[in-house]
Scaffold this motif. Structure first.
Motif, mmCIF file in Angstrom:
data_model
loop_
_atom_site.group_PDB
_atom_site.id
_atom_site.type_symbol
_atom_site.label_atom_id
_atom_site.label_comp_id
_atom_site.label_asym_id
_atom_site.label_seq_id
_atom_site.Cartn_x
_atom_site.Cartn_y
_atom_site.Cartn_z
ATOM 1 N N GLY A 1 0.823 -1.213 0.000
ATOM 2 C CA GLY A 1 0.000 0.000 0.000
ATOM 3 C C GLY A 1 0.852 1.256 0.000
ATOM 4 O O GLY A 1 0.508 2.251 -0.653
ATOM 5 N N LEU B 1 0.790 4.116 -2.686
ATOM 6 C CA LEU B 1 0.544 5.498 -2.266
ATOM 7 C C LEU B 1 1.607 6.446 -2.837
ATOM 8 O O LEU B 1 1.310 7.593 -3.188
ATOM 9 C CB LEU B 1 0.535 5.576 -0.738
ATOM 10 C CG LEU B 1 0.005 6.871 -0.113
ATOM 11 C CD1 LEU B 1 -1.465 7.063 -0.470
ATOM 12 C CD2 LEU B 1 0.175 6.843 1.394
ATOM 13 N N LEU C 1 -4.705 4.355 -3.246
ATOM 14 C CA LEU C 1 -4.540 3.502 -2.074
ATOM 15 C C LEU C 1 -5.756 2.613 -1.869
ATOM 16 O O LEU C 1 -5.633 1.441 -1.492
ATOM 17 C CB LEU C 1 -4.305 4.370 -0.834
ATOM 18 C CG LEU C 1 -4.141 3.619 0.489
ATOM 19 C CD1 LEU C 1 -2.872 2.774 0.469
ATOM 20 C CD2 LEU C 1 -4.097 4.598 1.662
ATOM 21 N N THR D 1 -7.609 2.790 4.710
ATOM 22 C CA THR D 1 -6.651 2.390 5.746
ATOM 23 C C THR D 1 -7.171 1.217 6.549
ATOM 24 O O THR D 1 -6.425 0.272 6.847
ATOM 25 C CB THR D 1 -6.358 3.584 6.669
ATOM 26 O OG1 THR D 1 -5.909 4.704 5.897
ATOM 27 C CG2 THR D 1 -5.287 3.235 7.678
#
Length: 352
Positions: free
Chosen positions: A100, A104, A282, A345
């Motif tokens: 990730g 990102l 993301l 997230t």
């Protein structure tokens, strides 16, 4: 950043570039088809439509960039999963957080490019496109509405703006400290020369109590905060303005006690847009690893388009509600992005 991270970034950005090329091509074709019916007005022909469509491409890409980032992330990580490279990475101890993080980073690069698009390339291309079309149609300097401006005690109405420093058919209203109207002046022509407005052909009505006095003047000069740059900012739409242009416009409106809520939200949307691109990319990582693990590229594209449409609608709703209920500009402009970041997230941690 090691070789593995660079490989993930290259893969994601390469497929993002292909997505961008495809979507911008389709968008440009739609612009061309929608504008082809306007040919025949003045010298506006097929060649001018082609030039107009090409000049609009940077602006089109900027509009599509969040969904381009999402689809590029979906296809890039999906390609790694389909070739079992993602499985090999995880078997070698590479965490989803690291994957990730690399994605990102790719999103940050795309977001930086998006900032250049939205602050320079897009506005410049769109202004040149509008000038080309208006010149060919013979509509340069015409307004589809009256332009109202305020400068201290003066309120201006401009009906015809030939250029940002040249206007015709103006009305100037002058107010007293208590807000009452004291003067109304009609102006045939106004030009901005050496830091002041030179107005000619003035018919002024002076109001005092129950009396009115009409005076005709050949020429007057006025100064103030209304400059050609301010006029240019008001004519352009918020999506075409640069960050600096929006900042100057908000400052002008604040100085003259005008409601700048809409433009302040647009300013924050410009500032938050690179973060939106990063969050979109993301979000694609846990989406592929979890929900779409065994899906093909077509299903990923459809899912990405649906998520992009929902996010676009939420962005519009957030801005409208924020403008209506006077939310703080960062909240109105960034709430959907913030919520998507939390979801991305959370899902990334759960996929670990």
């Amino acid at each position: 950043m090691n070789q593995l991270d660079r490989y993930i970034i290259r893969t994601v950005l390469a497929l993002t570039g292909l997505v961008a090329l495809g979507l911008v091509t389709i968008y440009t074709l739609v612009v061309f088809i929608s504008d082809i019916g306007e040919t025949g007005k003045g010298t506006y022909g097929v060649l001018q439509v082609v030039q107009y469509s090409l000049l609009m491409m940077p602006s089109s890409l900027y509009i599509l960039l969040p969904i381009v980032a999402l689809l590029g992330g979906l296809l890039g990580i999906g390609a790694l999963a389909r070739s079992s490279e993602l499985t090999a990475m995880r078997a070698a101890g590479v965490s989803m957080l690291r994957i990730g993080g690399a994605t990102l980073t790719a999103g940050a690069m795309l977001g930086a490019f998006g900032y250049v698009l939205g602050d320079w390339l897009g506005p410049t291309g769109e202004r040149l496109a509008d000038e080309l079309r208006d010149d060919a149609r013979g509509e340069r300097g015409t307004l589809d509405r009256s332009l109202w401006l305020r400068d201290a005690d003066n309120i201006l109405r401009i009906r015809s703006l030939l250029a940002e420093d040249h206007g015709r058919d103006l009305t100037v209203f002058r107010t007293a400290a208590d807000g009452s109207l004291t003067q109304v002046s009609t102006v045939d022509e106004a030009r901005y020369v050496d830091g002041r407005w030179l107005m000619t052909g003035i018919k002024r009505t002076e109001l005092s109590g129950d009396h009115a006095k009409v005076v005709k003047l050949d020429q007057i000069e006025i100064t103030g905060s209304i400059t050609p740059n301010v006029l240019k900012l008001f004519i352009l739409e918020g999506d075409v303005l640069s960050v600096r242009g929006l900042y100057n416009l908000v400052a002008y409106m604040d100085d003259n006690k005008l409601d700048a809520t809409k433009y302040r939200i647009w300013l924050w949307r410009k500032l938050i847009e690179p973060l939106t691109v990063m969050v979109m990319m993301l979000f694609a990582v846990p989406f592929v690893v979890g929900t779409l693990r065994d899906s093909g590229a077509g299903q990923r594209l459809i899912a990405g388009v649906m998520v992009g449409i929902v996010f676009y609608v939420l962005n519009k709703v957030s801005v409208s509600i924020g403008d209506l209920y006077r939310w703080p500009a960062p909240m109105a402009a960034g709430l959907p992005t913030f919520l998507l970041a939390i979801i991305a997230t959370w899902r990334l941690r759960a996929a670990r």
